[in-house]
Each structure stands twice: as structure tokens, then as C-alpha cells.
Design an enzyme around this catalytic site. Structure first.
Site, PDB file in Angstrom:
ATOM      1  N   GLY A  42       3.001  -0.621 -23.880  1.00  0.00           N
ATOM      2  CA  GLY A  42       1.383  -0.422 -24.328  1.00  0.00           C
ATOM      3  C   GLY A  42       0.509   0.280 -23.749  1.00  0.00           C
ATOM      4  O   GLY A  42       1.042   1.342 -22.757  1.00  0.00           O
ATOM      5  N   LEU A  44      -1.400   2.666 -24.816  1.00  0.00           N
ATOM      6  CA  LEU A  44      -0.969   4.053 -25.469  1.00  0.00           C
ATOM      7  C   LEU A  44      -1.806   5.100 -25.274  1.00  0.00           C
ATOM      8  O   LEU A  44      -2.944   5.047 -24.963  1.00  0.00           O
ATOM      9  CB  LEU A  44      -0.892   3.834 -26.970  1.00  0.00           C
ATOM     10  CG  LEU A  44       0.106   2.409 -27.360  1.00  0.00           C
ATOM     11  CD1 LEU A  44       0.120   2.626 -28.840  1.00  0.00           C
ATOM     12  CD2 LEU A  44       1.462   2.575 -26.840  1.00  0.00           C
ATOM     13  N   HIS A  48       2.581   8.747 -25.984  1.00  0.00           N
ATOM     14  CA  HIS A  48       3.086   7.702 -27.182  1.00  0.00           C
ATOM     15  C   HIS A  48       3.075   8.372 -28.709  1.00  0.00           C
ATOM     16  O   HIS A  48       3.725   8.270 -29.171  1.00  0.00           O
ATOM     17  CB  HIS A  48       2.514   6.361 -26.937  1.00  0.00           C
ATOM     18  CG  HIS A  48       2.714   5.944 -25.535  1.00  0.00           C
ATOM     19  ND1 HIS A  48       1.667   5.678 -24.558  1.00  0.00           N
ATOM     20  CD2 HIS A  48       3.842   5.319 -24.935  1.00  0.00           C
ATOM     21  CE1 HIS A  48       2.094   4.868 -23.437  1.00  0.00           C
ATOM     22  NE2 HIS A  48       3.597   4.799 -23.632  1.00  0.00           N
ATOM     23  N   LYS A 160       8.908  12.958 -19.993  1.00  0.00           N
ATOM     24  CA  LYS A 160       7.929  12.737 -18.986  1.00  0.00           C
ATOM     25  C   LYS A 160       8.774  11.640 -17.763  1.00  0.00           C
ATOM     26  O   LYS A 160       8.821  12.077 -16.615  1.00  0.00           O
ATOM     27  CB  LYS A 160       6.701  12.026 -19.284  1.00  0.00           C
ATOM     28  CG  LYS A 160       6.145  11.014 -18.275  1.00  0.00           C
ATOM     29  CD  LYS A 160       5.498  11.549 -17.046  1.00  0.00           C
ATOM     30  CE  LYS A 160       4.532  10.750 -16.328  1.00  0.00           C
ATOM     31  NZ  LYS A 160       5.164   9.306 -16.133  1.00  0.00           N
ATOM     32  N   ASP A 161       9.366  10.729 -18.323  1.00  0.00           N
ATOM     33  CA  ASP A 161      10.509   9.918 -17.816  1.00  0.00           C
ATOM     34  C   ASP A 161      11.724  10.349 -17.750  1.00  0.00           C
ATOM     35  O   ASP A 161      12.562   9.683 -18.534  1.00  0.00           O
ATOM     36  CB  ASP A 161      10.326   8.245 -18.246  1.00  0.00           C
ATOM     37  CG  ASP A 161       8.839   8.002 -17.986  1.00  0.00           C
ATOM     38  OD1 ASP A 161       8.332   8.000 -16.748  1.00  0.00           O
ATOM     39  OD2 ASP A 161       8.306   7.309 -18.934  1.00  0.00           O
ATOM     40  N   VAL A 187       3.583  15.169 -22.628  1.00  0.00           N
ATOM     41  CA  VAL A 187       2.072  15.571 -23.147  1.00  0.00           C
ATOM     42  C   VAL A 187       1.368  15.587 -21.998  1.00  0.00           C
ATOM     43  O   VAL A 187       1.477  14.774 -21.200  1.00  0.00           O
ATOM     44  CB  VAL A 187       1.651  14.725 -24.269  1.00  0.00           C
ATOM     45  CG1 VAL A 187       0.427  15.133 -24.699  1.00  0.00           C
ATOM     46  CG2 VAL A 187       2.795  14.769 -25.289  1.00  0.00           C
ATOM     47  N   MET A 195       0.387  13.102 -19.264  1.00  0.00           N
ATOM     48  CA  MET A 195       0.088  11.695 -19.408  1.00  0.00           C
ATOM     49  C   MET A 195       0.655  10.401 -19.206  1.00  0.00           C
ATOM     50  O   MET A 195       1.905  10.462 -19.157  1.00  0.00           O
ATOM     51  CB  MET A 195      -0.277  11.817 -21.001  1.00  0.00           C
ATOM     52  CG  MET A 195      -1.148  12.938 -21.448  1.00  0.00           C
ATOM     53  SD  MET A 195      -2.264  12.126 -22.650  1.00  0.00           S
ATOM     54  CE  MET A 195      -3.207  13.693 -23.003  1.00  0.00           C
ATOM     55  N   SER A 197       0.257   5.995 -18.381  1.00  0.00           N
ATOM     56  CA  SER A 197      -0.714   4.721 -18.506  1.00  0.00           C
ATOM     57  C   SER A 197      -1.310   4.587 -17.056  1.00  0.00           C
ATOM     58  O   SER A 197      -2.209   3.959 -17.032  1.00  0.00           O
ATOM     59  CB  SER A 197       0.108   3.499 -18.970  1.00  0.00           C
ATOM     60  OG  SER A 197       0.481   3.720 -20.219  1.00  0.00           O
TER      61      SER A 197
END
Lengths: 291, 291
Positions: A42, A44, A48, A160-161, A187, A195, A197
Site C-alpha cells: 500500500g 502507492l 507501483h 528498486k527492491d 521509477v 520512489m 513509500s
């Protein structure tokens, strides 16, 4: 139950129970439609949304899961303060033409006697795994559960991960899981910050400092492109940048690794990955770049 | 590919590659036919055949896997001498109207870089698990792989391996695996010995001695049925019988346990399970009975 739901006629529905989600997915598949799945915690962001867009293009039906998975947080990590905003996520999913949000409760996913774990050895123990013991075991366990519940044709993960992505690919291969893993580019904000969270934890000063992370990676790539390949030298180039960041805390690692087995290199090769984890204030951030 | 294969027109086919098996299963399911799956390590006996018969009754297509899974054998266990006889197994499967034998090689199942494991904690660490560390991790890992490859509607397991059955049920529940686990009664020789591929290790003298295992269990059940419920007393009844067996070696455990969480009891209750593991000569045998 056979679901025939075609592009253009969709509404966004929220599914809470794993059983309902499973029946729904089975119906979709029986109806001959493909499912693209984007698992998230979540809160987002554009990263995402890029996964959702890709899933949208490649599948008939898009399912996004939103579940802050306690199993992948360590005892002193940020589970409690992890950002949550379901209304905002719902609205972003609606705009992105998602078909279903799977939004289970903790007890739906982990009943009291839950006690089964999936673990990719070695790959889960290095880089982030060395600093977050049990983290990737939590990731692989929940992802396998989600795959069984959603039964997607394809699942979308961000680069990213990067370590997480490789671990999930390995799990899928090792356990013969019939899901295609699609890796999508990181991104970035206009200033280069990847990016995440967790970026919302950053104060304005920390936010500025965080830009040094991607700057360090870009500079390493630049040095590599100009012919430098000794890893100690490339690391020096990166550390020089990171150490200039005003609010930088611990640099947990900065490594040049093989893109699949994630083993450290002495000499960087084309396609290798430079991965970094640092603290900016109290916030742990990771990033990586492919050479 | 859609497979339409109806009862009565079948021939027995052997499938080696996991990819072929997966495609085949998917075709069968797409064709609207159900799959009953009996995972085995081969050297089939009447116990296996009873599982196949049950699968035959409840499904359109029956798949039997034959794979001696190295992952579930300890270093000093009987992997090398575990009995194998594919021709005999093939012929038994044919007589039992099996549709497909999945018969993969070691390297098909475990490529060199294989490194992912599925583990049910606690349940895997008690009873047999305490004496065979890693055994149940090997079982759950291969069973999850086989489930993903064969994608059955139902899978059949004997109650003879009672702890294994409970661990697999727990795995299926915890990981939301869409397979129904069907538990089938232990099949016994006329003298009560539970059928097992390992019985063939026994010399004629040992074979005779082995009958004391089920005798002990029957006697415990008898005592329970007549009103004894203190577990120490029931164990005494059983040990009295076992200790009379001429060639009995180590008695690894004799326990009265809860039927699902397998925790030891102080007072036996209806539905509890009495489980035993003993050595007869060099052969480790297990058995159990429901009260």
C-alpha cells in the site's frame, strides 16, 4: 463460477477474504482471462503505478494486493509507523484501471496457529538480509501465499527492491511455481531519488540529503562506462559522493554484485548490479543500478 | 492443450520432465477433468494401492509420482539402500488403472543451484522430527514442488505416516495451497504389521519381531477402550509388549498425542493418536493408531 470481464467494462472491487479472492481468480482463469498481479504494502506511488500499467497492458484482469506484512519486519523496524492510506490507494488503483484490490486482514493471512515458512537460503542472508534477519523469509512466505490465493499468470515486481526480485525469481524456479515474474524498472523522482513509500519519513533536509544515494550510483556507473572495473575503485567513487551527503547515517553496504546470485565481485562486469543501503536520519533507504 | 481422457480408455504413460507434467496437468484441468495425485517414493505396496484406488474413485485422472527424495533423508539414513524397482511399480500402477506416472530425475527436481525450502515449524521438530532433523523440511519442500508440477485437485496420503500427514495438512492451510488432502487408513499385513517399503529390509526373524509394534498399539487401544486414560499407564502397557519383542532395538518414542497439534497428553482422549518409532535390527519402523 466463470468470470467474463472485459476491458472497458470494469469497476474496481475490494476483496477481503482469501477464499473469496481464490474463487474469484479461479473463475477469471476458467473464463479464459489472464491475471496480472501487483503485490504491494500500500501507500502507492508512481513506482507501483508503473507496475500496474505494465500489468494492465499484458493481462485481461489486474489484481493489486495491499497488505503490510508483519512477517517481513524485524522487531525494531518500522511496522507500526509504516504509512497506510487505503482511501488514497483505492483512488489511485481506480485511476490506474485496476480490477480488484485484495485487501486481507492480518488474521486472514496469519491465523493463530500459522507456522509455515518459505526460505531461499544464501540469497536471503546477504546484503539487506545480513542487516534484516528474517526479512526475506517473511517476503517469500507472504508472496507464495498471495500467489496461491490470487493464482496470477504474471506478477510484477520493481527492480528498486533488486534483491527481493532475485529471491522471488529463485523461489519460483526452485518450487516450480506457475507464475511468470516480470521485473520493472525503478521509477525515480526528477532529482533521481528512487520512489519508495518510506520516502515520506524524510524531513525536507533529509529528503535533500537522500538525493546523494542515486548520485553515488550514477557516478559509479559513469566511472564503469569510462573503463573503471576494479570494484574497490568503484566503491571509492560512490563512497566519496555518499560521504558528502549532509545527514547521512550508517552506510550498511555498497556492493557490486552478480545480477543473479548477488555475489560480490572483485572486477565489475557489464550487467552487474551496484546495490546500496544507507540510513538518512532514522530512515533506511535502498537503491541500485545495473551496469 | 486440452486433454480429454475418459475412464475406460486409458493407457499408462510415464512422464519424466516437470515441464511436460505441468503442461499435461494444466491440459487435463482445462479439459474439465479432475486430478487425483498419489505422491510416493516407489516400491509400491498395498498401502499405496489403497491410495490409488481411492484417488481412482474420486477423480477423472490419477497421477502417481515416484521419486526417492534425497532431501528427506539424513546423512546416515537409508537413501542409498532404499528399495527401488520401477518395472514392478509400473506394472502395479497399470493394474491399478493409474493414468500417469511422474518419474523425474534428481537433477530435474533439484538443479545445482536449488536453495529454497518450505518448513512447518514445531510440528516438524517433535516425534520423528526430533530423531530425523531436516526430514520433514525435505518432505514439505518436495510435496510443495510436486503439487505445483502436478496441480492436483486432491492428494492422497496414508495415515501410516501420521505426523507427515498432519504437517502437510498444516502446510496446505498455512500457505493457501489449493489442494484437498485426503487421509487414508493404514493398510496392515494379516498379522498386523503396517505396510511399508522398509519392511523389505527385515530378515525373517526381524519380520516376526516387528509384529510386536502393532500388538503394542492394539493393546494400548484396548486398555483405553476399557477405561484407562493416564498416559503413563497406557505407555507402560505398550512398552510391556514392545520389550517382549525378541530383536527390538531402540524405542525412539511411544507417545499419546493430540491428533492435530501432536502435543503429548497427560490424559488420553478419544481421537488422540498413539505413535511409536522403534528399531528392529537396523530398520527403523513407525506405526500409530487412533484412540
Amino acid at each position: 463460477m466463470t468470470i467474463n470481464k472485459f476491458k472497458g467494462t470494469r469497476m474496481l472491487e475490494v476483496i477481503h477474504s482469501p477464499e473469496d479472492m481464490f474463487k474469484l481468480s479461479r473463475g477469471i482463469r476458467k473464463g479464459g482471462n489472464s491475471i496480472g498481479f501487483v503485490p504491494t504494502m500500500g501507500y502507492l506511488h508512481q513506482g507501483h503505478i508503473s507496475l500496474i500499467d505494465r500489468a494492465r497492458k499484458e493481462n485481461d484482469i489486474v489484481v493489486v494486493s495491499i497488505f503490510v506484512n508483519p512477517l517481513q519486519f524485524g522487531k525494531n523496524e518500522d511496522l507500526d509507523r509504516y504509512p497506510r492510506d487505503f482511501e488514497r490507494d483505492y483512488s489511485l488503483c481506480k485511476d490506474a484501471k485496476v480490477d480488484y484490490i485484495f485487501y486481507p486482514s492480518y488474521s486472514d493471512m496469519y491465523p493463530e496457529d500459522f507456522n509455515t515458512y518459505v526460505e531461499v537460503k544464501e540469497l536471503s542472508e546477504i546484503l539487506c538480509g545480513a542487516f534484516r534477519p528474517g526479512h526475506f523469509r517473511g517476503v517469500t512466505t507472504v508472496v507464495l501465499k498471495l500467489f496461491n490465493i490470487v493464482s496470477p499468470d504474471r506478477a510484477y515486481f520493481g527492480k528498486k527492491d533488486y534483491q527481493q526480485l532475485q529471491i522471488i525469481k529463485r523461489m519460483v524456479k526452485d518450487l516450480n511455481i506457475p507464475v511468470e515474474i516480470v521485473a520493472c524498472p525503478t521509477v525515480r523522482e526528477p532529482d533521481g531519488l528512487a520512489m519508495s513509500s518510506r520516502n515520506r519519513y524524510l524531513s525536507p533536509e533529509e529528503r535533500l540529503s537522500a538525493t546523494y544515494i542515486s548520485k553515488a550510483l550514477f557516478k559509479i556507473k559513469d566511472a564503469f562506462d569510462r573503463g573503471a572495473s576494479e570494484v574497490w575503485r568503484l566503491k571509492e567513487v560512490g563512497l566519496d559522493v555518499l560521504n558528502k551527503a549532509p545527514l547521512i547515517g550508517e552506510i550498511q553496504y555498497l556492493e557490486v554484485v552478480h545480477p543473479e546470485n548477488l555475489k560480490s565481485r572483485e572486477y565489475a562486469q557489464k550487467g552487474d548490479v551496484v546495490a546500496v543501503a544507507v540510513f538518512i536520519g532514522n530512515t533506511r533507504l535502498i537503491d541500485n543500478i545495473e551496469l
